[in-house]
Each structure stands twice: as structure tokens, then as C-alpha cells.
Design an enzyme around this catalytic site. Structure first.
Site, PDB file in Angstrom:
ATOM      1  CG  MET A   1      -3.990  -9.210  14.419  1.00 63.12           C
ATOM      2  SD  MET A   1      -2.689 -10.371  13.876  1.00 63.12           S
ATOM      3  CE  MET A   1      -1.705 -10.500  15.365  1.00 63.12           C
ATOM      4  CD  GLU A   2      -2.263  -4.678  12.715  1.00 59.00           C
ATOM      5  OE1 GLU A   2      -1.553  -5.690  12.833  1.00 59.00           O
ATOM      6  OE2 GLU A   2      -3.244  -4.601  11.934  1.00 59.00           O
TER       7      GLU A   2
ATOM      8  N   GLY B   1     -10.215  -9.736   8.772  1.00 58.64           N
ATOM      9  CA  GLY B   1     -11.064 -10.891   8.532  1.00 58.64           C
ATOM     10  C   GLY B   1     -12.510 -10.505   8.770  1.00 58.64           C
TER      11      GLY B   1
ATOM     12  CD  GLU C   1      -2.754  -1.227   2.470  1.00 63.40           C
ATOM     13  OE1 GLU C   1      -3.914  -1.621   2.411  1.00 63.40           O
ATOM     14  OE2 GLU C   1      -2.172  -0.961   3.537  1.00 63.40           O
TER      15      GLU C   1
ATOM     16  CG  ASP D   1     -10.163 -14.522   5.863  1.00 62.87           C
ATOM     17  OD1 ASP D   1     -10.694 -15.038   6.859  1.00 62.87           O
ATOM     18  OD2 ASP D   1      -9.175 -13.768   5.926  1.00 62.87           O
TER      19      ASP D   1
END
Length: 230
Positions: free
Chosen positions: A174-175, A78, A12, A198
Site C-alpha cells: 500500500m505504499e 502480500g 522495525e 502471506d
């Protein structure tokens, strides 16, 4: 106005740098911060790395050392909501750290002890700009609601169901919630935007190599539309 952009993937940042006039580049806490002009706006762009600690350190550096006025986080998540499929986008209305557990003291799962709020709410103006940006781009569906974060790669379907039932989460990663936490403590507006790779809740999955260019393309288009509106 200086906008801090935190990316989850180096791919990115590579795309952004092609359009960015970099005026300064520094490595801090093993992260590379690029300062300059992006689509005629002052920005500092950085890949924070995986996990809540990395993300929190990165956000504090942006605020303390680069004096950013707003933080935009784009990345991958996710899916949890049953109608969300790979390639779709979730804009966080609010975020919770699902792995914070002081229930032994009577707190709810996700409650940070001695903090006067439960979830971290995205800035209303930034959320509106993000939603307008997504609404103006074809090729994916956009959802908005709660994103949960934790230092766990969640692949277990029972855990997915727990996150859905306990938090009403649409996506997990996770962030984001730690970025939101730091921004909240510093009084800095933020918004978190995630492309879905997903969804174990409906069995949808896309090969990561196939998903990466889609996620990068979507994130870049959203960022450009947002920054041009800000």
C-alpha cells in the site's frame, strides 16, 4: 551522503534506533523523523504510516527538508507469485500503482495520466546493493520483479489473479509505488524491499504475530548489509 529509510512497522524502527546514534528528532506531518548515524552512515529514519498519501508526504519531507540522496523503503507485502512464501523477500525492479484507473480515456490500468512513464524503476545501483545484501543472508528466498501498490487491502483471490495477469506482479502492498513516484519526480534514487507475510495465490499464510519478528529481523539484516556496502 544522507540515506532516507522509510519503514512500514514501528517494530522495525525500534530495532534500528538501538543501533542508531540519534542527533535530532522532529515530528512533521504527524510522523517522527530520526536523524543521525546508523552503522557509520548519515541516515534519517521514519515510519510513514499506511497508505499512498502518507508514504508520499513522508518521502517529500525526506527530500525537501532533510536533503536525502537516496531512499530505501522496507516493509511487508502480500505475495502474488506462486513460488513466493511467507518470510521470503521481494526486491522491486519496478513499481506500479494498481488502483490508478483512467482506462475511460484510453490509458492502461496503472498509468498515471500525462506522465511519460508507466512504471517506476528502482535505481540500478541500489537494486544491485539490495540484491547482494539479500544473497549474503540465509533463511529466506529472494525474488525480484514488479511490486504493485494501492490504497486497498487485497484479500480477494480474483483480485490477486488480476494483479498477476494485468501487471505480472510478484507482490502487492500500500505504499511503495507512491514512494517511488515522489522519488522519480524529484530525481532521487530509491529501492523498495518487501518481506512477504502471506500469499493467497498459493494458500500460504503466517500468523502476523509470528511473522512480525521474522519480517523485522530480515529487514534489519538487509538494511545493515546494504548500508555497510553503500
Amino acid at each position: 551522503m544522507v540515506i532516507g529509510i522509510i519503514g512500514a512497522m514501528s517494530e522495525e524502527l525500534e530495532i534500528l534506533l538501538q543501533d542508531m546514534k540519534v542527533e535530532d528528532k522532529k515530528i512533521k506531518a504527524n510522523m517522527t523523523f530520526y536523524k543521525g548515524k546508523l552503522w557509520n552512515k548519515d541516515v534519517v529514519a521514519v515510519v510513514c504510516g499506511i497508505g499512498k498519501v502518507n508514504a508520499a508526504i513522508c518521502t517529500q519531507i525526506l527530500i525537501s527538508e532533510y536533503n536525502v540522496n537516496a531512499v530505501i523503503n522496507v516493509g511487508v507485502a502480500g505475495g502474488i507469485g506462486k513460488d513466493i512464501y511467507p518470510g521470503d523477500v521481494v526486491i522491486a525492479e519496478n513499481l506500479v500503482q494498481h488502483d490508478m484507473d483512467t482506462t475511460a480515456f484510453g490509458d492502461k490500468h496503472g498509468q498515471i495520466p500525462r506522465l511519460d512513464i508507466f512504471d517506476f524503476k528502482s535505481d540500478e545501483s541500489l537494486f544491485k546493493v539490495a540484491k547482494e545484501a539479500c544473497d549474503g543472508i540465509e533463511g529466506f528466498n529472494t525474488f525480484h520483479g514488479r511490486i504493485v501498490s494501492g490504497d486497498q487491502f487485497v484479500a480477494d483471490i480474483d483480485k490477486i489473479h488480476w494483479l498477476e495477469n494485468e501487471f505480472g506482479a510478484l507482490a502487492c502492498e500500500m505504499e511503495g509505488a507512491s514512494i517511488a513516484h515522489v522519488a522519480h519526480l524529484n530525481g532521487i534514487p530509491f529501492v523498495v524491499i518487501r518481506s512477504i507475510s502471506d500469499n493467497a495465490n498459493n494458500g500460504a499464510h503466517m500468523d502476523f504475530e509470528k511473522f512480525t519478528p521474522i519480517g523485522v529481523k530480515n529487514s534489519t539484516r538487509i538494511l545493515k548489509a546494504m548500508i555497510e556496502k553503500m
